[in-house]
Design a protein around this motif. Structure first.
Motif, PDB file in Angstrom:
ATOM      1  N   PHE A 129       0.829  -1.204   0.000  1.00  0.00           N
ATOM      2  CA  PHE A 129       0.000   0.000   0.000  1.00  0.00           C
ATOM      3  C   PHE A 129       0.868   1.261   0.000  1.00  0.00           C
ATOM      4  O   PHE A 129       0.646   2.195  -0.784  1.00  0.00           O
ATOM      5  N   TYR A 130       1.884   1.276   0.864  1.00  0.00           N
ATOM      6  CA  TYR A 130       2.706   2.484   0.934  1.00  0.00           C
ATOM      7  C   TYR A 130       3.545   2.683  -0.327  1.00  0.00           C
ATOM      8  O   TYR A 130       3.843   3.817  -0.713  1.00  0.00           O
ATOM      9  N   ALA A 131       3.911   1.570  -0.975  1.00  0.00           N
ATOM     10  CA  ALA A 131       4.618   1.708  -2.254  1.00  0.00           C
ATOM     11  C   ALA A 131       3.683   2.367  -3.275  1.00  0.00           C
ATOM     12  O   ALA A 131       4.090   3.246  -4.044  1.00  0.00           O
ATOM     13  N   VAL A 132       2.418   1.955  -3.242  1.00  0.00           N
ATOM     14  CA  VAL A 132       1.448   2.539  -4.182  1.00  0.00           C
ATOM     15  C   VAL A 132       1.191   4.008  -3.857  1.00  0.00           C
ATOM     16  O   VAL A 132       1.177   4.867  -4.753  1.00  0.00           O
ATOM     17  N   THR A 133       1.026   4.317  -2.568  1.00  0.00           N
ATOM     18  CA  THR A 133       0.696   5.713  -2.242  1.00  0.00           C
ATOM     19  C   THR A 133       1.890   6.639  -2.490  1.00  0.00           C
ATOM     20  O   THR A 133       1.717   7.808  -2.804  1.00  0.00           O
ATOM     21  N   LYS A 134       3.100   6.081  -2.379  1.00  0.00           N
ATOM     22  CA  LYS A 134       4.270   6.903  -2.719  1.00  0.00           C
ATOM     23  C   LYS A 134       4.265   7.208  -4.226  1.00  0.00           C
ATOM     24  O   LYS A 134       4.554   8.321  -4.658  1.00  0.00           O
ATOM     25  N   LYS A 135       3.898   6.186  -5.014  1.00  0.00           N
ATOM     26  CA  LYS A 135       3.774   6.403  -6.463  1.00  0.00           C
ATOM     27  C   LYS A 135       2.730   7.472  -6.744  1.00  0.00           C
ATOM     28  O   LYS A 135       2.934   8.368  -7.564  1.00  0.00           O
ATOM     29  N   ILE A 136       1.598   7.365  -6.059  1.00  0.00           N
ATOM     30  CA  ILE A 136       0.528   8.350  -6.264  1.00  0.00           C
ATOM     31  C   ILE A 136       1.046   9.738  -5.912  1.00  0.00           C
ATOM     32  O   ILE A 136       0.849  10.706  -6.654  1.00  0.00           O
ATOM     33  N   HIS A 137       1.747   9.822  -4.796  1.00  0.00           N
ATOM     34  CA  HIS A 137       2.308  11.107  -4.346  1.00  0.00           C
ATOM     35  C   HIS A 137       3.227  11.690  -5.421  1.00  0.00           C
ATOM     36  O   HIS A 137       3.082  12.848  -5.821  1.00  0.00           O
ATOM     37  N   ASN A 138       4.161  10.876  -5.900  1.00  0.00           N
ATOM     38  CA  ASN A 138       5.112  11.358  -6.910  1.00  0.00           C
ATOM     39  C   ASN A 138       4.400  11.743  -8.205  1.00  0.00           C
ATOM     40  O   ASN A 138       4.717  12.753  -8.827  1.00  0.00           O
ATOM     41  N   ALA A 139       3.415  10.921  -8.598  1.00  0.00           N
ATOM     42  CA  ALA A 139       2.708  11.183  -9.857  1.00  0.00           C
ATOM     43  C   ALA A 139       1.874  12.469  -9.763  1.00  0.00           C
ATOM     44  O   ALA A 139       1.780  13.224 -10.720  1.00  0.00           O
TER      45      ALA A 139
ATOM     46  N   ILE B   5      -0.354  18.516  -1.123  1.00  0.00           N
ATOM     47  CA  ILE B   5       0.579  18.504  -2.248  1.00  0.00           C
ATOM     48  C   ILE B   5       0.129  19.393  -3.403  1.00  0.00           C
ATOM     49  O   ILE B   5      -1.012  19.832  -3.462  1.00  0.00           O
ATOM     50  N   ASP B   6       1.067  19.597  -4.300  1.00  0.00           N
ATOM     51  CA  ASP B   6       0.842  20.469  -5.447  1.00  0.00           C
ATOM     52  C   ASP B   6       0.171  19.658  -6.554  1.00  0.00           C
ATOM     53  O   ASP B   6       0.790  18.798  -7.163  1.00  0.00           O
ATOM     54  N   LEU B   7      -1.103  19.941  -6.802  1.00  0.00           N
ATOM     55  CA  LEU B   7      -1.860  19.151  -7.784  1.00  0.00           C
ATOM     56  C   LEU B   7      -1.904  19.814  -9.161  1.00  0.00           C
ATOM     57  O   LEU B   7      -2.672  19.401 -10.016  1.00  0.00           O
ATOM     58  N   SER B   8      -1.073  20.838  -9.369  1.00  0.00           N
ATOM     59  CA  SER B   8      -1.262  21.635 -10.580  1.00  0.00           C
ATOM     60  C   SER B   8      -0.940  20.889 -11.872  1.00  0.00           C
ATOM     61  O   SER B   8      -1.559  21.136 -12.891  1.00  0.00           O
ATOM     62  N   SER B   9       0.037  19.958 -11.852  1.00  0.00           N
ATOM     63  CA  SER B   9       0.289  19.222 -13.099  1.00  0.00           C
ATOM     64  C   SER B   9       0.501  17.733 -12.823  1.00  0.00           C
ATOM     65  O   SER B   9       1.608  17.224 -12.922  1.00  0.00           O
ATOM     66  N   PRO B  10      -0.578  17.084 -12.431  1.00  0.00           N
ATOM     67  CA  PRO B  10      -0.467  15.672 -12.057  1.00  0.00           C
ATOM     68  C   PRO B  10      -0.387  14.752 -13.270  1.00  0.00           C
ATOM     69  O   PRO B  10      -0.790  15.142 -14.369  1.00  0.00           O
ATOM     70  N   GLN B  11       0.129  13.569 -13.059  1.00  0.00           N
ATOM     71  CA  GLN B  11       0.053  12.533 -14.095  1.00  0.00           C
ATOM     72  C   GLN B  11      -1.428  12.210 -14.269  1.00  0.00           C
ATOM     73  O   GLN B  11      -2.130  11.928 -13.305  1.00  0.00           O
ATOM     74  N   LYS B  12      -1.862  12.194 -15.553  1.00  0.00           N
ATOM     75  CA  LYS B  12      -3.290  12.195 -15.822  1.00  0.00           C
ATOM     76  C   LYS B  12      -4.033  10.986 -15.235  1.00  0.00           C
ATOM     77  O   LYS B  12      -5.060  11.130 -14.574  1.00  0.00           O
ATOM     78  N   ASP B  13      -3.514   9.774 -15.472  1.00  0.00           N
ATOM     79  CA  ASP B  13      -4.281   8.592 -15.035  1.00  0.00           C
ATOM     80  C   ASP B  13      -4.401   8.528 -13.512  1.00  0.00           C
ATOM     81  O   ASP B  13      -5.429   8.107 -12.985  1.00  0.00           O
ATOM     82  N   VAL B  14      -3.378   9.001 -12.821  1.00  0.00           N
ATOM     83  CA  VAL B  14      -3.428   8.951 -11.358  1.00  0.00           C
ATOM     84  C   VAL B  14      -4.440   9.972 -10.834  1.00  0.00           C
ATOM     85  O   VAL B  14      -5.233   9.688  -9.932  1.00  0.00           O
ATOM     86  N   TRP B  15      -4.444  11.138 -11.436  1.00  0.00           N
ATOM     87  CA  TRP B  15      -5.426  12.142 -11.028  1.00  0.00           C
ATOM     88  C   TRP B  15      -6.844  11.682 -11.370  1.00  0.00           C
ATOM     89  O   TRP B  15      -7.782  11.865 -10.600  1.00  0.00           O
ATOM     90  N   GLU B  16      -7.004  11.045 -12.525  1.00  0.00           N
ATOM     91  CA  GLU B  16      -8.336  10.543 -12.904  1.00  0.00           C
ATOM     92  C   GLU B  16      -8.818   9.473 -11.933  1.00  0.00           C
ATOM     93  O   GLU B  16     -10.015   9.286 -11.727  1.00  0.00           O
ATOM     94  N   PHE B  17      -7.876   8.756 -11.333  1.00  0.00           N
ATOM     95  CA  PHE B  17      -8.227   7.758 -10.322  1.00  0.00           C
ATOM     96  C   PHE B  17      -8.696   8.441  -9.031  1.00  0.00           C
ATOM     97  O   PHE B  17      -9.681   8.059  -8.409  1.00  0.00           O
ATOM     98  N   LEU B  18      -7.974   9.505  -8.670  1.00  0.00           N
ATOM     99  CA  LEU B  18      -8.261  10.158  -7.394  1.00  0.00           C
ATOM    100  C   LEU B  18      -9.470  11.101  -7.469  1.00  0.00           C
ATOM    101  O   LEU B  18     -10.234  11.250  -6.515  1.00  0.00           O
ATOM    102  N   ARG B  19      -9.628  11.726  -8.620  1.00  0.00           N
ATOM    103  CA  ARG B  19     -10.611  12.804  -8.744  1.00  0.00           C
ATOM    104  C   ARG B  19     -12.040  12.418  -8.329  1.00  0.00           C
ATOM    105  O   ARG B  19     -12.681  13.145  -7.558  1.00  0.00           O
ATOM    106  N   PRO B  20     -12.546  11.260  -8.787  1.00  0.00           N
ATOM    107  CA  PRO B  20     -13.923  10.918  -8.402  1.00  0.00           C
ATOM    108  C   PRO B  20     -14.087  10.811  -6.884  1.00  0.00           C
ATOM    109  O   PRO B  20     -15.179  11.050  -6.361  1.00  0.00           O
ATOM    110  N   MET B  21     -13.012  10.458  -6.193  1.00  0.00           N
ATOM    111  CA  MET B  21     -13.103  10.415  -4.729  1.00  0.00           C
ATOM    112  C   MET B  21     -13.160  11.841  -4.172  1.00  0.00           C
ATOM    113  O   MET B  21     -14.007  12.171  -3.353  1.00  0.00           O
ATOM    114  N   VAL B  22     -12.249  12.665  -4.663  1.00  0.00           N
ATOM    115  CA  VAL B  22     -12.169  14.041  -4.157  1.00  0.00           C
ATOM    116  C   VAL B  22     -13.496  14.774  -4.369  1.00  0.00           C
ATOM    117  O   VAL B  22     -13.958  15.532  -3.509  1.00  0.00           O
TER     118      VAL B  22
END
Ligand code: UDP
Length: 406
Positions: A71-81, A142-159
């Protein structure tokens, strides 16, 4: 530590104001949830914010979600992306993320009037909202201004299911159909990390870590993370060293939700080689007094981040009156006005240039530090942050009003 103890630093009116606002929130239950109890800025803030809310008789709590290495490996990826670095994000990652949300929801026994969820790691807890109701806030550090698209698309419906999202800087946000609120983070001037320290203690810490008290010290305090660019700091130091004899100190530790730390630390140690004037210190996350002392013992503080959330270490250093050279990214430009309250840089060469200037002109450095300290007093102390959070909680009861009359 009590609220009244802040009066000497911020004035009586500020504290009275807090008490007044808190009266309107009596009995409200606020539950903060994040992903680590120690390490990193979020834990640092919650550690002080929650007790102060309680002192104001607001029923504040703080829970930490539990996850495995995967899980933390994934969330670190999400953070970086989300910070814009390219990551491979797979269906397997999504599954690991969702499973941890589910298991944490099963364990979460008590809820609150306001569910205050911090950062992407526990953002998926929002799936409980439909069944439970209540107000849900997403606090994005975190700075969401230029996120990796697929990761943001994953998170956005939750937000989008939250009642409001809170960002640290106007530039960090995204187009969202929910209310967005700007609240900058803060430091606590009375915490072990930031309070005044006797000179003897500072000297004893230098002795303990075998740092020469006579030779100017250049310090970066940061998790060992590529985005904090510790390797760039070493390069800049190397460019300056032939012209000005100084020591470099890289202090870090690892946050329990950051799996990349040991790899970066290894690279830092290799890059430092056998230079006796480079000190690489790995300290446990509870070493607040030591970090405070090391910051105070420094001639110049660096925060050469390539990407940054807010960058609390900058305010910590400015509050101590230190000249800071920092990457002009994320929330750092909110804290530093170039050449007035610190130095903003964008390259190793620029960092080296200014480092040399500051080491050679301590008076200039002192002026930057003094201006920085006043800027932090006005804008980035915990009392201002506490006020903003309470007003935010109040505003949740008035979703359609732009002005809430106290
Ligand atoms: N910090 C610490 N020990 C370390 C590294 C960092 O206590 O080894 C603290 C640092 O003093 C600051 C916070 O962790 O209070 C880091 O916050 P920042 O916003 O600078 O960065 P983040 O880690 O949240 O990306």
């Amino acid at each position: 530590m009590h609220l009244d103890d802040y009066i000497p630093m911020v004035g009586e009116a500020v504290v009275e104001d807090l008490k007044l606002i808190a009266q309107r929130l009596q009995g409200k239950v606020i539950r903060n949830i994040n992903s680590t109890a120690v390490g990193g800025g979020v834990a640092e803030i919650l550690n002080r914010m929650v007790p102060l809310l309680k002192e104001l008789e607001i029923d504040a709590h703080w829970d930490v979600i539990r996850g495995g290495d995967k899980f933390y490996a994934v969330t670190k990826k999400i953070h970086n992306a989300l910070h814009g670095a390219t990551q491979e994000f797979t269906p397997d990652d999504i599954e690991a993320y969702q499973e941890t949300q589910k298991s944490n929801l099963e364990e979460l026994k008590s809820f609150a009037d306001v569910m205050f969820i911090h950062d992407p790691q526990p953002a998926g807890l929002i799936q409980k909202k439909q069944e439970l109701g209540r107000k849900w806030l997403w606090r994005c550090h975190i700075d969401l201004s230029s996120p990796q698209k697929d990761v943001w698309e994953f998170l956005r419906p939750m937000v989008e299911q939250y009642d409001a999202a809170v960002f640290s800087s106007p530039g960090f946000s995204q187009k969202l159909p929910i209310r967005q609120v700007l609240i900058t983070p803060s430091i606590d001037p009375l915490s072990d990390k930031n309070k005044d320290l006797p000179q003897e203690f500072i000297t004893s810490v230098l002795e303990r870590f075998k740092i020469d008290p006579e030779k100017p010290l250049v310090t970066q305090v940061s998790r060992f993370d590529y985005l904090k660019d510790p390797l760039g700091v070493i390069e800049a130091y190397r460019l300056v060293k032939p012209y000005f004899d100084c020591q470099l100190l890289l202090v870090g530790g690892s946050a329990t939700d950051d799996p990349e730390g040991s790899e970066v630390l290894q690279k830092v140690k290799t890059a430092a080689g056998d230079d006796p004037d480079i000190h690489v210190l790995e300290l446990p996350p509870t070493s607040h007094l030591e970090i405070n002392a090391l910051q105070r013992a420094s001639s110049v503080i660096m925060q050469k981040s390539l990407r940054e959330g807010f960058g609390l270490t900058v305010s910590e250093a400015l509050w101590k009156g230190k000249p800071v050279i920092a990457g002009g990214v994320g929330g750092i430009p909110l804290q530093i006005t170039h050449k007035y309250s610190g130095i903003l840089t964008h390259s190793v060469e620029g960092t080296a240039y200014w480092l040399k200037q500051l080491l050679q002109s301590p008076d200039f450095g002192r002026r930057l530090g003094e201006n920085g300290r006043e800027h932090v007093r006005e804008n980035f102390l915990l009392t201002r942050h506490l006020r903003d959070y309470m007003l935010l909680f109040l505003s949740l009861d008035h979703p359609d009003e732009d002005v809430v009359n106290l």
